[in-house]
Scaffold this motif. Structure first.
Motif, PDB file in Angstrom:
ATOM      1  N   ALA A 323       0.789  -1.075  -0.088  1.00  8.78           N
ATOM      2  CA  ALA A 323      -0.222   0.006  -0.142  1.00  8.78           C
ATOM      3  C   ALA A 323       0.738   1.321   0.155  1.00  8.78           C
ATOM      4  O   ALA A 323       0.283   2.376  -0.145  1.00  8.78           O
ATOM      5  N   LYS A 324       2.069   1.168   0.303  1.00  4.55           N
ATOM      6  CA  LYS A 324       2.879   2.366   0.439  1.00  4.55           C
ATOM      7  C   LYS A 324       3.910   2.508  -0.786  1.00  4.55           C
ATOM      8  O   LYS A 324       4.727   3.440  -0.937  1.00  4.55           O
ATOM      9  N   GLY A 325       4.040   1.516  -1.909  1.00  7.21           N
ATOM     10  CA  GLY A 325       4.866   1.673  -2.685  1.00  7.21           C
ATOM     11  C   GLY A 325       4.869   0.303  -3.617  1.00  7.21           C
ATOM     12  O   GLY A 325       4.297  -0.732  -3.204  1.00  7.21           O
ATOM     13  N   GLU A 326       5.591   0.225  -4.706  1.00  8.91           N
ATOM     14  CA  GLU A 326       5.631  -0.905  -5.664  1.00  8.91           C
ATOM     15  C   GLU A 326       6.872  -1.759  -4.764  1.00  8.91           C
ATOM     16  O   GLU A 326       7.944  -1.318  -4.844  1.00  8.91           O
ATOM     17  N   VAL A 327       6.267  -3.050  -4.700  1.00 12.16           N
ATOM     18  CA  VAL A 327       7.098  -4.238  -3.995  1.00 12.16           C
ATOM     19  C   VAL A 327       6.942  -5.351  -4.745  1.00 12.16           C
ATOM     20  O   VAL A 327       5.947  -5.520  -5.516  1.00 12.16           O
ATOM     21  N   HIS A 328       7.966  -6.232  -4.779  1.00 10.35           N
ATOM     22  CA  HIS A 328       7.793  -7.469  -5.531  1.00 10.35           C
ATOM     23  C   HIS A 328       6.751  -8.627  -4.577  1.00 10.35           C
ATOM     24  O   HIS A 328       6.219  -9.400  -4.935  1.00 10.35           O
ATOM     25  N   LEU A 329       7.032  -8.545  -3.290  1.00  8.02           N
ATOM     26  CA  LEU A 329       6.479  -9.291  -2.313  1.00  8.02           C
ATOM     27  C   LEU A 329       5.527  -8.495  -1.280  1.00  8.02           C
ATOM     28  O   LEU A 329       6.526  -7.617  -0.531  1.00  8.02           O
ATOM     29  N   GLY A 330       4.543  -8.774  -0.693  1.00  8.20           N
ATOM     30  CA  GLY A 330       3.788  -8.229   0.312  1.00  8.20           C
ATOM     31  C   GLY A 330       4.031  -9.129   1.420  1.00  8.20           C
ATOM     32  O   GLY A 330       4.833  -9.969   1.640  1.00  8.20           O
ATOM     33  N   PRO A 331       3.270  -8.954   2.500  1.00 11.34           N
ATOM     34  CA  PRO A 331       3.051  -9.826   3.699  1.00 11.34           C
ATOM     35  C   PRO A 331       2.475 -11.071   3.349  1.00 11.34           C
ATOM     36  O   PRO A 331       1.503 -11.185   2.670  1.00 11.34           O
ATOM     37  N   LEU A 332       2.868 -11.947   4.171  1.00 16.22           N
ATOM     38  CA  LEU A 332       2.069 -13.082   4.472  1.00 16.22           C
ATOM     39  C   LEU A 332       0.825 -13.020   5.169  1.00 16.22           C
ATOM     40  O   LEU A 332       0.693 -11.884   5.813  1.00 16.22           O
ATOM     41  N   ILE A 333      -0.280 -13.704   5.242  1.00 19.37           N
ATOM     42  CA  ILE A 333      -1.485 -13.291   5.641  1.00 19.37           C
ATOM     43  C   ILE A 333      -1.507 -13.297   7.124  1.00 19.37           C
ATOM     44  O   ILE A 333      -2.283 -12.470   7.641  1.00 19.37           O
ATOM     45  N   ASN A 334      -0.980 -13.862   7.780  1.00 20.40           N
ATOM     46  CA  ASN A 334      -0.856 -14.099   9.285  1.00 20.40           C
ATOM     47  C   ASN A 334       0.313 -14.703   9.834  1.00 20.40           C
ATOM     48  O   ASN A 334       1.068 -15.516   9.089  1.00 20.40           O
ATOM     49  N   ALA A 335       0.383 -14.632  11.193  1.00 18.83           N
ATOM     50  CA  ALA A 335       1.638 -15.121  11.660  1.00 18.83           C
ATOM     51  C   ALA A 335       1.606 -16.759  11.904  1.00 18.83           C
ATOM     52  O   ALA A 335       2.617 -17.345  11.683  1.00 18.83           O
ATOM     53  N   ARG A 336       0.491 -17.192  11.642  1.00 20.46           N
ATOM     54  CA  ARG A 336       0.599 -18.810  11.860  1.00 20.46           C
ATOM     55  C   ARG A 336       0.789 -19.268  10.254  1.00 20.46           C
ATOM     56  O   ARG A 336       1.759 -20.390  10.234  1.00 20.46           O
ATOM     57  N   GLN A 337       0.539 -18.469   9.031  1.00 20.89           N
ATOM     58  CA  GLN A 337       1.183 -18.794   7.967  1.00 20.89           C
ATOM     59  C   GLN A 337       2.491 -18.666   7.789  1.00 20.89           C
ATOM     60  O   GLN A 337       3.495 -19.309   7.399  1.00 20.89           O
ATOM     61  N   ARG A 338       3.013 -17.621   8.567  1.00 18.09           N
ATOM     62  CA  ARG A 338       4.578 -17.169   8.522  1.00 18.09           C
ATOM     63  C   ARG A 338       5.405 -18.254   9.156  1.00 18.09           C
ATOM     64  O   ARG A 338       6.443 -18.723   8.711  1.00 18.09           O
ATOM     65  N   ASP A 339       4.829 -18.613  10.320  1.00 15.04           N
ATOM     66  CA  ASP A 339       5.331 -19.667  11.347  1.00 15.04           C
ATOM     67  C   ASP A 339       5.508 -20.880  10.747  1.00 15.04           C
ATOM     68  O   ASP A 339       6.506 -21.658  10.580  1.00 15.04           O
ATOM     69  N   HIS A 340       4.384 -21.350   9.799  1.00 11.74           N
ATOM     70  CA  HIS A 340       4.493 -22.716   9.033  1.00 11.74           C
ATOM     71  C   HIS A 340       5.586 -22.556   7.961  1.00 11.74           C
ATOM     72  O   HIS A 340       6.306 -23.565   7.827  1.00 11.74           O
ATOM     73  N   ALA A 341       5.589 -21.517   7.130  1.00 14.65           N
ATOM     74  CA  ALA A 341       6.830 -21.571   5.933  1.00 14.65           C
ATOM     75  C   ALA A 341       8.164 -21.684   6.702  1.00 14.65           C
ATOM     76  O   ALA A 341       9.034 -22.196   6.253  1.00 14.65           O
ATOM     77  N   TYR A 342       8.374 -21.011   8.039  1.00 13.09           N
ATOM     78  CA  TYR A 342       9.639 -20.743   8.685  1.00 13.09           C
ATOM     79  C   TYR A 342      10.020 -22.354   9.025  1.00 13.09           C
ATOM     80  O   TYR A 342      11.181 -22.499   8.961  1.00 13.09           O
ATOM     81  N   GLN A 343       9.043 -22.715   9.587  1.00 16.00           N
ATOM     82  CA  GLN A 343       9.226 -24.133  10.189  1.00 16.00           C
ATOM     83  C   GLN A 343       9.753 -25.245   8.932  1.00 16.00           C
ATOM     84  O   GLN A 343      10.618 -25.997   9.290  1.00 16.00           O
ATOM     85  N   VAL A 344       8.962 -25.058   7.901  1.00 15.30           N
ATOM     86  CA  VAL A 344       9.333 -26.083   6.842  1.00 15.30           C
ATOM     87  C   VAL A 344      10.558 -25.697   6.373  1.00 15.30           C
ATOM     88  O   VAL A 344      11.514 -26.770   6.059  1.00 15.30           O
ATOM     89  N   VAL A 345      11.165 -24.588   6.294  1.00 16.23           N
ATOM     90  CA  VAL A 345      12.472 -24.155   5.595  1.00 16.23           C
ATOM     91  C   VAL A 345      13.618 -24.512   6.924  1.00 16.23           C
ATOM     92  O   VAL A 345      14.300 -25.074   6.484  1.00 16.23           O
TER      93      VAL A 345
END
Length: 489
Positions: A323-345
Motif C-alpha cells: 500500500a506504500k509503494g511498488e514491491v515484489h512481495l507483500g506480507p503473508l496473511i498472518n503469523a500462523r502462515q508465516r510460522d509454518h513457512a519458517y518451520q518448513v524451511v
C-alpha cells in the motif's frame, strides 16, 4: 438514490452481514486487519449456525423467483455487476492490497479476472440447456439442465475476490441462489464487495447472502438441508472434512484444494526464460496460491547455473507494504502462515537442503527464499509451504523428472520448460495432474478453462468455462406425449 461514488462505504458494511439487505450480525464483530501494517480497517459481522439456517430458507424461496426470470434478465444482472466492477476498479484493487496483502499488480490482475468471470457468466443463460433424445414415435424425450437450488460457496483468503466470484457468478447465472462464506481474514474483498456489486446490479433480494463466519458457520452451511451443493476452495485438510460432511448429508460437493506443483526445467531450456517462469511461479503473491510452483525440478546439466541465477534473482526481490509503494512481495496473511513457512524451511535445512538465500522474516514479511539440493525424503519436497520458498531439486533423465513430479499426493498443476515441444509433451502426458502447461509456469487461469485437480488436490470436479453448466446444474429427463397410454397391467 444512494450515493454510489464509493462502492462500499464503511458505514454500510461495518459489523453487518448481507442477506439481500445489510443487517446486524448476531456475534461480536471481528477486526479487519491489514497484514502489512497491523492497522484495523473496520469490523466484520460474523454469522452463527442460526443465521445460516435462516439465510438458507430465504435463499431457497428466492431461488424460485430468480430462476423464473427471463434468461436475458439474469444475463443483464451479470453484465451490470461487471460494469460496476469496472467503474470501481481502483477501489476494489485497494481493498485487495490492504486486506489480503496483495501487491498492486496482483490485485489488478485478480480484479480483471473477476470482471471477465462476470462477463463469461453472463453468456451462460442464453446457451443451450439440454438435448433432444431419440425415443419412440409420438413421444418427445428431453434431457435438460436444471439449477440445483441453493449453492453454498466457501472461499479462501489468497485470491479472495476471484475464487469467490468464479463460483458465485456462474451459479447465479444458471438460476441458483448462493450463500457465500468468505474467509474472515478477507471477508471484505472476498465477500462484501461481491454483495454490493450484485445489490447495485439489481439481483433480487435473497438470491445472494454473504455470511463471514468461523468453523461453526461453515459446518452449518454444509449440513443445512436447504443447501443443495457446496463449492469449497481451500486447504486439503479442511477440504477432507467438508467432503466427508457433504457426503454424509448426500450433498453435491466441489473441492478445489492444495497442490505441490512441479515446474520441470529440461536441459535444453533457455535459462533466462526458465528463470522468469520460475520466479513468477514461486513468488507471485508470496507463494500463497494453490498453483504456486512448489518444486523446481531442474536437469543436472543446467542445475548449478540455474540455482546461481535464481539465488541472485531472489535477493533482488523487494519485500514491503504494497500500500506504500511498488514491491515484489507483500506480507503473508498472518503469523500462523508465516510460522509454518519458517518451520518448513528449518526442517528442510536439518534434512540436508542448502539455504541459498532468505529464510528469515520481519513481522509478516518473509524473505524470498531458495532451498537447493532438496531430496525426496526432505519435508520441503512434499509439504505445501504457501510461502515465498523455491524448492530446487536436481534430476538426471526425463524418466527421473516424471518420477519426481508424480511423487506427491497432490495433482493440481504442472509445467515444463523446453525448446523441444515434442519432448516436453511426451513427458507431460505421463504426469498425474489436472492442469498441464508446456513452456509456461504453473500459475494459470483464464476463466474460460475447466479448472480442477486430482488426488489430494480435488475430488475430480472442475469449475470454469464449459465445466460450469455441469457443475452448478443437474440433469432432468423430461418426456411428453399427446395422450397418456393405457398400460395393460
Amino acid at each position: 438514490m444512494p450515493d454510489t461514488s464509493t462502492l462500499l462505504p464503511n458505514a454500510l458494511w461495518n459489523e453487518r452481514l448481507f442477506n439481500g439487505a445489510w443487517v446486524n450480525a448476531p456475534l461480536p464483530p471481528e477486526n479487519v486487519i491489514e497484514p502489512a501494517s497491523g492497522a484495523t480497517l473496520g469490523r466484520i459481522g460474523l454469522a452463527d449456525a442460526d443465521t445460516v439456517a435462516r439465510s438458507a430458507k430465504v435463499a431457497r424461496d428466492a431461488q424460485v423467483h430468480w430462476f423464473a426470470q427471463p434468461y436475458d434478465e439474469r444475463a443483464r444482472v451479470l453484465r451490470k455487476a461487471a460494469q460496476l466492477a469496472e467503474q470501481h476498479f481502483d477501489e476494489i484493487v485497494q481493498w485487495l492490497v490492504r486486506e489480503s496483502g496483495s501487491t498492486r499488480p496482483k490485485a489488478a490482475f485478480e480484479t480483471s479476472l473477476t470482471i471477465k468471470a462476470f462477463y463469461e457468466s453472463a453468456g451462460l443463460p442464453s446457451r443451450s440447456q439440454g438435448e433432444v433424445l431419440p425415443t419412440s414415435a409420438g413421444r418427445l424425450s428431453l434431457a435438460r439442465r436444471r439449477p440445483l437450488g441453493v449453492i453454498g460457496v466457501i472461499s479462501p483468503f489468497n485470491f479472495p475476490l476471484y475464487l469467490a466470484a468464479r463460483a458465485v457468478a456462474p451459479a447465479l447465472a444458471v438460476g441458483n441462489s448462493v450463500i457465500l462464506k468468505p474467509d474472515p481474514r478477507t471477508a471484505v474483498c472476498g465477500g462484501l464487495i461481491l454483495a454490493r456489486l450484485f445489490e447495485l446490479a439489481g439481483l433480487p433480494a435473497g438470491a445472494l447472502h454473504v455470511l463471514p463466519g468461523a468453523a461453526e458457520a461453515g459446518a452449518a452451511l454444509v449440513a443445512e438441508p436447504n443447501v443443495a451443493m457446496i463449492q469449497f476452495t481451500g486447504s486439503t485438510g479442511a477440504g477432507r472434512k467438508v467432503g466427508e460432511a457433504a457426503g454424509r448429508h448426500l450433498k453435491k460437493v466441489s473441492l478445489e484444494l492444495g497442490g505441490k506443483n512441479s515446474l520441470i526445467v529440461l536441459d535444453d531450456a533457455d535459462l533466462d526464460t526458465a528463470l522468469a517462469n520460475a520466479t513468477w511461479g514461486v513468488y507471485l503473491h508470496q507463494g500463497q496460491i494453490c498453483m504456486s510452483t512448489g518444486r523446481l525440478l531442474v536437469q543436472r546439466g543446467i542445475y548449478d547455473a540455474f540455482v546461481e541465477r535464481l539465488t541472485a534473482k531472489a535477493r533482488s526481490l523487494t519485500v514491503g507494504d504494497p500500500a506504500k509503494g511498488e514491491v515484489h512481495l507483500g506480507p503473508l496473511i498472518n503469523a500462523r502462515q508465516r510460522d509454518h513457512a519458517y518451520q518448513v524451511v528449518q526442517a528442510a535445512r536439518q534434512a540436508g537442503a542448502r539455504l541459498e538465500t532468505g529464510g528469515e522474516y520481519d513481522g509478516l514479511f518473509f524473505q524470498a527464499t531458495v532451498l537447493s539440493g532438496v531430496q525426496p525424503d526432505n519435508p520441503a519436497f512434499h509439504e505445501e509451504i504457501f510461502g515465498p520458498v523455491a524448492v530446487v531439486v536436481p534430476f538426471d533423465t526425463d524418466e527421473d523428472a516424471i518420477r519426481l513430479a508424480n511423487d506427491t499426493e497432490y495433482g493440481l498443476s504442472a509445467a515444463i520448460i523446453s525448446r523441444d515441444v515434442g519432448r516436453a509433451l511426451k513427458l507431460g502426458e505421463r504426469l498425474r495432474t489436472g492442469l498441464l502447461h508446456i513452456n509456461d509456469q504453473t500459475v494459470n487461469d483464464e476463466v474460460i478453462n475447466p479448472f480442477g485437480g486430482v488426488g489430494a488436490s480435488g475430488n475430480g470436479t472442475s469449475i470454469g468455462g464449459p465445466a460450469n453448466w455441469e457443475e452448478f446444474t443437474q440433469w432432468q429427463w423430461l418426456t411428453l406425449k399427446g395422450d397418456a397410454p393405457l398400460y395393460p397391467l
